[in-house]
Design a protein around this motif. Structure first.
Motif, PDB file in Angstrom:
ATOM      1  N   GLY A  89      11.070  51.461  56.328  1.00  0.00           N
ATOM      2  CA  GLY A  89      11.683  51.263  54.884  1.00  0.00           C
ATOM      3  C   GLY A  89      11.042  52.191  53.824  1.00  0.00           C
ATOM      4  O   GLY A  89      11.635  52.616  52.864  1.00  0.00           O
ATOM      5  N   SER A  90       9.458  52.414  53.828  1.00  0.00           N
ATOM      6  CA  SER A  90       9.013  52.838  53.011  1.00  0.00           C
ATOM      7  C   SER A  90       9.389  54.496  52.961  1.00  0.00           C
ATOM      8  O   SER A  90       8.976  55.095  51.973  1.00  0.00           O
ATOM      9  N   PHE A  91       9.613  54.955  54.245  1.00  0.00           N
ATOM     10  CA  PHE A  91       9.755  56.414  54.449  1.00  0.00           C
ATOM     11  C   PHE A  91      11.178  56.758  53.830  1.00  0.00           C
ATOM     12  O   PHE A  91      11.372  57.728  53.406  1.00  0.00           O
ATOM     13  N   LEU A  92      12.064  55.733  54.202  1.00  0.00           N
ATOM     14  CA  LEU A  92      13.549  56.151  53.654  1.00  0.00           C
ATOM     15  C   LEU A  92      13.664  55.702  52.077  1.00  0.00           C
ATOM     16  O   LEU A  92      14.731  56.333  51.593  1.00  0.00           O
ATOM     17  N   ASN A  93      13.081  54.737  51.753  1.00  0.00           N
ATOM     18  CA  ASN A  93      13.253  54.170  50.312  1.00  0.00           C
ATOM     19  C   ASN A  93      11.910  54.211  49.661  1.00  0.00           C
ATOM     20  O   ASN A  93      11.162  54.090  50.260  1.00  0.00           O
ATOM     21  N   TYR A  94      11.966  53.945  48.553  1.00  0.00           N
ATOM     22  CA  TYR A  94      10.822  54.034  47.646  1.00  0.00           C
ATOM     23  C   TYR A  94      10.456  52.571  47.426  1.00  0.00           C
ATOM     24  O   TYR A  94      10.108  51.911  46.447  1.00  0.00           O
ATOM     25  N   ILE A  95      10.117  51.567  48.506  1.00  0.00           N
ATOM     26  CA  ILE A  95       9.694  50.321  48.330  1.00  0.00           C
ATOM     27  C   ILE A  95       8.023  50.449  48.501  1.00  0.00           C
ATOM     28  O   ILE A  95       7.494  51.282  49.514  1.00  0.00           O
ATOM     29  N   TRP A  96       7.533  49.803  47.792  1.00  0.00           N
ATOM     30  CA  TRP A  96       6.126  49.577  47.800  1.00  0.00           C
ATOM     31  C   TRP A  96       5.407  48.415  48.167  1.00  0.00           C
ATOM     32  O   TRP A  96       4.306  48.461  48.875  1.00  0.00           O
ATOM     33  N   LEU A 108      11.690  41.472  48.292  1.00  0.00           N
ATOM     34  CA  LEU A 108      13.007  41.430  48.250  1.00  0.00           C
ATOM     35  C   LEU A 108      13.385  41.962  47.032  1.00  0.00           C
ATOM     36  O   LEU A 108      14.608  42.680  46.915  1.00  0.00           O
ATOM     37  N   VAL A 109      12.691  41.581  45.954  1.00  0.00           N
ATOM     38  CA  VAL A 109      13.222  42.148  44.628  1.00  0.00           C
ATOM     39  C   VAL A 109      13.024  43.647  44.516  1.00  0.00           C
ATOM     40  O   VAL A 109      13.792  44.442  43.903  1.00  0.00           O
ATOM     41  N   ASP A 110      11.851  44.163  45.176  1.00  0.00           N
ATOM     42  CA  ASP A 110      11.568  45.416  45.076  1.00  0.00           C
ATOM     43  C   ASP A 110      12.728  46.250  46.031  1.00  0.00           C
ATOM     44  O   ASP A 110      12.972  47.237  45.412  1.00  0.00           O
ATOM     45  N   ALA A 111      13.159  45.818  47.039  1.00  0.00           N
ATOM     46  CA  ALA A 111      14.032  46.338  47.702  1.00  0.00           C
ATOM     47  C   ALA A 111      15.471  46.254  47.041  1.00  0.00           C
ATOM     48  O   ALA A 111      16.449  47.297  47.387  1.00  0.00           O
ATOM     49  N   ALA A 112      15.723  45.223  46.404  1.00  0.00           N
ATOM     50  CA  ALA A 112      17.057  45.086  45.572  1.00  0.00           C
ATOM     51  C   ALA A 112      17.078  46.040  44.230  1.00  0.00           C
ATOM     52  O   ALA A 112      17.964  46.565  43.940  1.00  0.00           O
TER      53      ALA A 112
END
Length: 381
Positions: free
Chosen positions: A70-77, A28-32
């Motif tokens: 979410g990984s494809f559209l955003n840079y979440i790891w 969640l912190v990574d997504a924020a």
């Protein structure tokens, strides 16, 4: 001099809830952190990827599929990396882990928008491809290592239990062998000597003109024969122990046999037996019989001419056994042969009473005699 004591970790660090919720919190912190330049539906996919990690132990493949958008559209790891680790740690088939890591590496390499990553054979694309492969291979390798370690711990535990079981079987075989040896020794030594006693008593019974001597010889012969029968039964039990569990014992003594026991002892005993009308458990009756038997045997050895009192009384749910003898009229100490005794009889009686939840006391009396008191607090059947 001071010693360094190992520090104890807080109890909450070993909680399974902590291990389950920490990756969700980090995701969640990574997504924020990547939500500033993203639309609301892209942020929703990132939050979905983080929340889906709550099911990663039961449905790791499904969770990985939910984290890939979410990984494809955003840079979440963190969410997809954790999902790849969960697939490797909780799925036993290696090809599933290989496919999961490959899919994540491809999604990470062909990131949205696709125009930002032209398929050109240059240094930047090569380095980025290596980065994607390492990003997928690292958690996959850690997951495989975790699963292998868990399987090894399980195998080690099974091996330990197998060794303990083999040790118990070996100890049982040694015990069976020792019981067989003890049975042979008892049969060869004790049976031979008791047989000689029976033969001598029979010869005395036939040849003696004295009626009292004939009666005594008859009693000795009967006791010898009975002892041989009980000895053969016990030897059979020792030899069969560990092979068959249903070997019958010889008929066990009961409270009804006490009068005959006292009569055969030859001691002028003042007897009082009142055990009530209801039956007692077999173990209680056997313990009371053996207590009286051992006490009378000791009196015959050490004070054969003394006054003897035998009391077996029922008091509610308790059975009281009292055997007393007074001082011998003539102090012993003559040249006669002293019968051997190791003191193990009273020890065995005390242990038998304790197993039933009772007590046994053996002590000299102020008059110079001796008394044996047993209290067996066993409930009736």
């Amino acid at each position: 001099m001071t010693t360094d004591r190992p520090r104890r970790r807080p109890a909450w660090t070993g909680s399974p809830w902590v291990a389950l919720l920490l990756p969700v919190l980090f995701s969640l912190v990574d997504a924020a952190l990547v939500a500033r330049n993203s639309s609301w539906w892209e942020n929703g996919l990132s939050v979905l990827a983080a929340v889906a990690l709550l099911l990663r132990r039961r449905l790791p493949v499904l969770v990985l599929l939910l984290t890939l958008p979410g990984s494809f559209l955003n840079y979440i790891w963190i969410a997809p990396v954790t999902a790849v680790y969960s697939v490797a740690a909780h799925r036993a088939r290696p090809w599933v882990t290989t496919v999961a890591a490959t899919v994540f590496a491809l999604v990470e390499f062909f990131h949205w928008p696709l125009s930002d990553h032209p398929l050109a054979f240059d240094r930047d694309n090569a380095l980025y491809a290596i980065q994607c492969v390492m990003l997928a291979a690292g958690p996959a390798a850690l997951g495989l290592l975790s699963r292998t370690r868990r399987e090894l711990a399980t195998k080690l535990d099974e091996l330990t239990r197998g060794q303990e079981r083999e040790s118990r079987l070996l100890a049982e075989r040694v015990l069976i062998s020792e019981r067989g040896r003890l049975a042979r020794e008892m049969h060869d030594v004790v049976s031979h000597q008791v047989s000689l006693i029976s033969i001598q008593a029979g010869a005395l019974q036939v040849s003696s003109p004295d009626p009292a001597a004939v009666a005594t010889a008859r009693t000795i012969r009967e006791l010898s024969v009975r002892t041989l029968e009980e000895l053969r039964q016990m030897v059979g039990v020792l030899r069969a122990s560990g092979v068959r569990g249903d070997v019958p014992l010889a008929p066990q003594p009961r409270l009804a046999d006490l009068c005959r026991l006292i009569q055969e002892s030859g001691l002028p005993a003042d007897t009082e037996i009142s055990t009530g009308e209801l039956p007692w458990p077999e173990a209680v009756e056997r313990a009371a019989y053996r207590t009286v038997q051992e006490a009378l045997t000791n009196i015959s050895k050490h004070a054969p001419d003394s006054a003897v009192e035998v009391r077996v009384l029922a008091r509610g749910a308790r059975l009281r056994v009292e055997v007393r003898n007074g001082p011998p009229p003539v102090p012993s100490g003559g040249p006669g042969e002293v019968l051997p005794g190791g003191g193990h009889g009273l020890v065995g009686l005390r242990e038998r009473a304790q197993l039933l939840g009772g007590t046994l006391t053996a002590r000299p009396t102020p008059e110079g005699g001796f008394e044996v008191l047993a209290d067996l607090p066993a409930a009736r059947d």
